[in-house]
Design an enzyme around this catalytic site. Structure first.
Site, mmCIF file in Angstrom:
data_model
loop_
_atom_site.group_PDB
_atom_site.id
_atom_site.type_symbol
_atom_site.label_atom_id
_atom_site.label_comp_id
_atom_site.label_asym_id
_atom_site.label_seq_id
_atom_site.Cartn_x
_atom_site.Cartn_y
_atom_site.Cartn_z
ATOM 1 N N LYS B 81 100.241 6.698 45.911
ATOM 2 C CA LYS B 81 100.084 5.637 46.911
ATOM 3 C C LYS B 81 100.928 4.433 46.505
ATOM 4 C CE LYS B 81 96.151 3.218 49.115
ATOM 5 N NZ LYS B 81 94.662 3.185 49.152
ATOM 6 N N SER B 157 92.845 4.063 53.478
ATOM 7 C CA SER B 157 94.181 3.510 53.401
ATOM 8 C C SER B 157 95.173 4.399 52.683
ATOM 9 C CB SER B 157 94.130 2.141 52.720
ATOM 10 O OG SER B 157 93.667 2.253 51.375
ATOM 11 N N SER B 181 88.870 4.981 51.046
ATOM 12 C CA SER B 181 90.294 5.225 51.271
ATOM 13 C C SER B 181 90.826 6.521 50.690
ATOM 14 C CB SER B 181 91.116 4.045 50.749
ATOM 15 O OG SER B 181 90.901 2.915 51.568
#
Lengths: 45, 465
Positions: B81, B157, B181
């Site tokens: 990420k 996310s 997330s």
């Protein structure tokens, strides 16, 4: 607030979000929590 | 030699490379070609580290040729990420504000650990700005599309990380989970995800969101792959004050045995009411497969969710206070307005939220005296359309973005380890949460493995079209 100024153009969005947050905060307040309940330790699972 | 495009999975690929049946360079070249072909359709990646990846792959091949073991993740491509540090690269965390920061000196600690186990980083992956969102619709870097239906959200996310695994662009990815997330994109993309116990994995070298809620964890397409990656990530690190000084507790070795004879229960009330028919049906399938006949309620859940919501906004607002003061126009407007509102919250609300947290922790730990594992739906619905403003929850039409985490937020608020298992019982998959007591990731992973072996949970590669 403490040096944090909000652009008038951003106020509607901030107000909407603050309204949502206050609604959630109200959920926290009832029923009352006993005074001896300490806030959670921050770094603890 | 075998054809690399036909071979998938962390453990399968690593074993083939260690035995010299596949070269790491050919595998990385194949996956980079797949990224070049499919990522324009999906927007999973924010950067591709081709030269670095090929150089690392050549090192793995050289080790194999020299008779040395490159490690349990030998040659396996992975992504991180965009809030993980990557050496000599600026960690943007999905923002343009962070572009002014200096480049990272080194990779994030757990990314470096999996690389030492032989895995090869091929790129950084898209996310909601500063991890404050559940849909990966990023105003600066675009939306990540769900590889199972490109009109739909990949979740967030950590949406880019999950979508890349679902599409077979990486064999695993590393994400973060503050309020859901990892669990939400696992549910929407139909893959496995692990959010370990708070404090289990060091967050050193990742960009924070909420210091006392941020967790790191992996995504993969099988449970043994998830456990193998998780085992390589474990260990104490001084760089994170929240990291517990615990020994490594490997989950992969006993995964086939540890799921038997457990006391399991379904979570009722809130966890039923906030889920749609598909989520409830998926949870019932899991319960049936595990022979669960008991449901329990956690009455404090509604307040715990509200408390997580408040703490997140206040902490995020505080973290970004200086940028909100000087660069408010550079935020994604949706993120900015939420953070500004959070910065205005009274301390009374935040302190009350931390007291709620203590009560909820006690309530849930009491439930774990009689149960080893608890089961609940992961999301109120399967993946919504990109840009979809509302979803239906408990008979009411509510805003999508603030409500996707209704089922995940209360549980991460008290730091429990959770595996999300994908159930394909509708046009789109939906996740079910396997929740264990603190530090019992092994239990959650073993139950997930049992469901996978029974054919209830699975994560086939999606071929986006």
């Amino acid at each position: 607030m403490a040096g944090l100024k909000i652009d008038p153009a951003h106020l509607p969005g901030v107000t909407n979000n603050l309204r949502t947050l206050i609604q959630q905060a109200e959920v926290l307040m009832t029923p009352p929590i006993a005074g001896e309940t300490e806030p959670a330790a921050t770094y603890h699972a | 030699m075998i054809m690399v495009e036909d071979v998938h999975g962390v453990c399968v690929l690593a074993e083939a490379i260690r035995r010299g049946r596949i070269s790491a360079v050919s595998l990385i070249e194949d996956r980079l070609e797949r990224v070049r072909r499919l990522d324009p359709l999906l927007n999973c990646f924010t950067s591709i580290l081709e030269d670095r990846a090929l150089a690392a792959a050549a090192e793995v091949d050289a080790m194999v040729a020299a008779g040395r073991d490159p490690g349990p993740l030998a040659g396996v491509p992975f992504g991180v990420k965009d809030n993980y540090d990557v050496g000599r690269r600026v960690t943007t965390a999905g923002s343009i504000i962070n572009r002014a920061r200096p480049a990272a000196q080194a990779d994030a600690v757990i990314a470096a650990r999996v690389a030492r186990a032989g895995a090869i980083l091929i790129g950084t992956q898209n996310m909601d700005e500063f991890a404050y969102g559940f849909t990966t619709e990023n105003a600066h870097y675009g939306a990540t599309r769900n590889p199972r239906d490109r009109d739909r959200s990949a979740g967030g996310s950590s949406g880019g990380s999950a979508a890349a695994v679902a599409a077979g662009l990486t064999e695993f990815s590393l994400g973060t989970d503050t309020n859901g997330s990892i669990r939400v994109p696992s549910s929407f993309c139909g893959i496995f995800g692990l959010k370990p116990t708070f404090g289990r994995l060091p967050r050193t070298g990742t960009f924070p969101f909420v210091h006392d809620l941020d967790h790191l964890g992996p995504f993969a397409r099988s449970v043994i792959d998830l456990a193998t990656v998780y085992d390589a990530m474990q260990g104490f690190d001084h760089g994170d004050v929240a990291c517990a000084e615990r020994p490594k507790e490997p989950a992969a070795p006993g995964i086939a045995e540890n799921g038997e004879g457990l006391r399991a229960a379904l979570l009722s009330d809130w966890f039923e009411d906030m889920a749609d028919a598909q989520g409830r049906a998926a949870t019932a399938m899991v319960a049936s497969a595990l022979g669960i006949r008991q449901s329990i309620a956690l009455p404090g859940t509604r307040r715990a969710r509200a408390a997580a919501f408040v703490v997140t906004a206040a902490s995020g607002g505080n973290l970004h206070r200086e940028a909100l003061r000087t660069q408010a126009g550079d935020f994604d407007p949706a993120t900015r307005d939420r953070l500004l509102a959070g910065a205005l919250l009274p301390a009374d609300a935040v302190l009350q939220a931390q007291r709620v947290r203590q009560l909820y922790r006690e309530e849930v730990l009491t439930a774990f005296r009689n149960h080893d594992v608890l089961i609940a739906p992961a999301t109120p619905c399967s993946a919504p359309k990109l840009g979809q403003a509302t979803i239906m929850v408990d008979g009411a039409e509510v805003a999508t973005r603030p409500n996707i985490g209704l089922l995940t937020q209360p549980l991460s608020f008290i730091g429990l380890p959770i595996v999300t298992v994908p159930i394909h019982n509708g046009p789109m998959p939906i996740g079910v949460l396997i929740i264990a007591a603190p530090w019992r990731e092994d239990v959650a992973l073993a139950v997930a493995h049992r469901l996978e072996q029974a054919g209830i949970a699975s994560a086939p590669i999606a071929e986006p079209c």
